[in-house]
Design an enzyme around this catalytic site. Structure first.
Site, PDB file in Angstrom:
ATOM      1  N   PRO A 127       0.805  -1.235   0.000  1.00 29.66           N
ATOM      2  CG  PRO A 127      -0.976  -1.601   1.484  1.00 29.66           C
ATOM      3  CD  PRO A 127       0.317  -2.195   1.027  1.00 29.66           C
ATOM      4  CB  THR A 157      -1.197  -9.716 -11.523  1.00 22.73           C
ATOM      5  OG1 THR A 157      -1.014  -8.323 -11.756  1.00 22.73           O
ATOM      6  CG2 THR A 157      -1.836 -10.348 -12.748  1.00 22.73           C
ATOM      7  N   GLY A 340     -13.199   7.675 -34.660  1.00 22.66           N
ATOM      8  CA  GLY A 340     -14.083   8.803 -34.388  1.00 22.66           C
ATOM      9  C   GLY A 340     -15.048   8.486 -33.249  1.00 22.66           C
ATOM     10  CD  GLU A 364       6.322  -7.299 -15.148  1.00 18.01           C
ATOM     11  OE1 GLU A 364       7.503  -7.255 -14.755  1.00 18.01           O
ATOM     12  OE2 GLU A 364       5.658  -8.348 -15.159  1.00 18.01           O
TER      13      GLU A 364
END
Length: 385
Positions: A127, A157, A340, A364
């Site tokens: 953290p 992850t 667009g 990373e």
């Protein structure tokens, strides 16, 4: 280094067909549900994708770095969430064990990772400490033949799917910086290890992250990678060198897919009585994207070959990660611009990829960290002359 071109071509063709026929059609489903269908995961296992970079003696395919980046180019031509599931097994999830682990540790974990029986995860970020990994505060205190781990890891992850974690913790409380950090192998069901809620992210739905929390989590001293305390940060840096090349290759594969979609749209979309691909300013965006992708691909292949030749590629890996991730972001932006208004709605993949690839400039090692790594190695090299 390519060992057998014919065998590699067969693998790349199999991956290419799997991506085109199975993964691309499921992209929207994964984005809508935040889950990868189990049937696709089973097919990933059958193709050997969980063990691409794990040596053959441990049940993997044992790809060289050059072969791995070529495979990553193909794997990444779809939603990054798919690669994320098995990518950690080939990168940060297994490489610490492979590079610095004892033979017993390799035999215990690598075959199960290579088969996809378990998924590995790399728990470094905290953290309060992300890029400043040397200041991490997760502690591991010796207690007889064990260590007791306390602390919290963030944005990890594949934590919700992981069966084993490589955990960086401070074993030497009186040693500041990186030298007091050790790398531990911690099983998911170890008492004292728990997970926070799954993070809600900007993009990459289907790829999950969460906190990993350690509360008096007791692990044997033999779970230190390599068996020697205080070497964890060095292990992490070795792992990240390889991981940065892999992510760079992923950035290139995704950019190629986005450019392909943008080109197709530009050739089909009519304005003022002609395809917008005929407009020179649209052509400029297409040309700039093609040029940057080519440059990034050349960089990554060169660095991969250098690594296969056992050269120190720390600087080159950071150069690749910096350029390829920033390039990917620029291609994503141009893709939306070429589409667009259609690029701003979820009917087209351009909107989803725009969000998905933003992460590449962060994990990373952020682009700013890559700049520091590159410059510091340049200065160090100049001073040693």
């Amino acid at each position: 280094m390519i060992r057998d071109q014919e065998t590699l071509n067969i693998l790349l063709d199999s991956i290419r067909r799997f991506v085109r026929e199975q993964l691309v059609p499921h992209e929207q489903h994964v984005a809508d549900t935040d889950e990868i269908p189990p049937a696709l995961v089973a097919q990933m296992r059958e193709l050997g994708l969980f063990g691409l970079s794990i040596p053959e003696e441990y049940g993997g395919l044992g790809l060289t770095m050059e072969e791995e980046v070529l495979a990553a180019f193909e794997i990444a031509r779809t939603s990054p969430a798919f690669r994320s599931l098995f990518g950690t097994n080939n990168g940060i999830g297994s490489q610490g064990i492979l590079i610095d682990g004892t033979e017993a540790q390799k035999n215990a974990w690598l075959p199960r990772m290579a088969s996809g029986e378990i998924i590995g995860s790399f728990a470094l970020t905290e953290p309060g400490y992300g890029s400043d990994a040397g200041s991490l505060t997760t502690s591991a205190v010796r207690d007889g033949d064990d260590y007791i781990i306390n602390g919290t890891k963030r944005y990890i992850t594949n934590a919700p799917e992981a069966g084993v974690f490589t955990v960086m913790a401070r074993t030497e409380a009186d040693r500041k910086g990186a030298s007091g950090v050790s790398a531990f192998i911690v099983e998911r069901d170890t008492p004292g290890l728990s997970l926070g809620k799954t993070d809600k992210k900007m993009g990459q739905r289907g790829a999950h992250t969460s906190d990993v929390i350690f509360e008096n989590c007791r692990v044997p001293a033999t779970s230190i990678i390599g068996g020697t305390p205080g070497m964890g940060f060095k292990t992490a840096m070795k792992v990240l060198d390889k991981g940065r090349l892999h992510i760079s290759a992923v950035c290139i594969g995704v950019a190629e897919r986005m450019l392909e979609d943008a080109l197709r749209y530009a050739m089909e979309r009519q304005q003022f009585g002609q395809p917008i691909a005929e407009f020179q300013l649209v052509q400029a965006m297409l040309a700039d994207s093609k040029t940057e992708i080519y440059a990034a691909r050349s960089m990554v292949l060169d660095a991969a070959r250098r690594r296969d030749n056992n050269e120190d590629i720390t600087t080159e890996a950071s150069c690749c990660k910096l350029f390829a991730s920033e390039m990917c972001g620029r291609v994503a932006d141009r893709s939306v611009q070429i589409h667009g208004g259609a690029g701003y709605v979820s009917d087209y993949a351009a909107e989803r990829f725009y969000r998905d690839v933003r992460l590449f400039r962060i994990y990373e090692g952020t682009s700013q960290i890559q700049q520091l790594v590159i410059a510091r190695h340049m200065i160090k090299a100049a001073e040693s002359r």
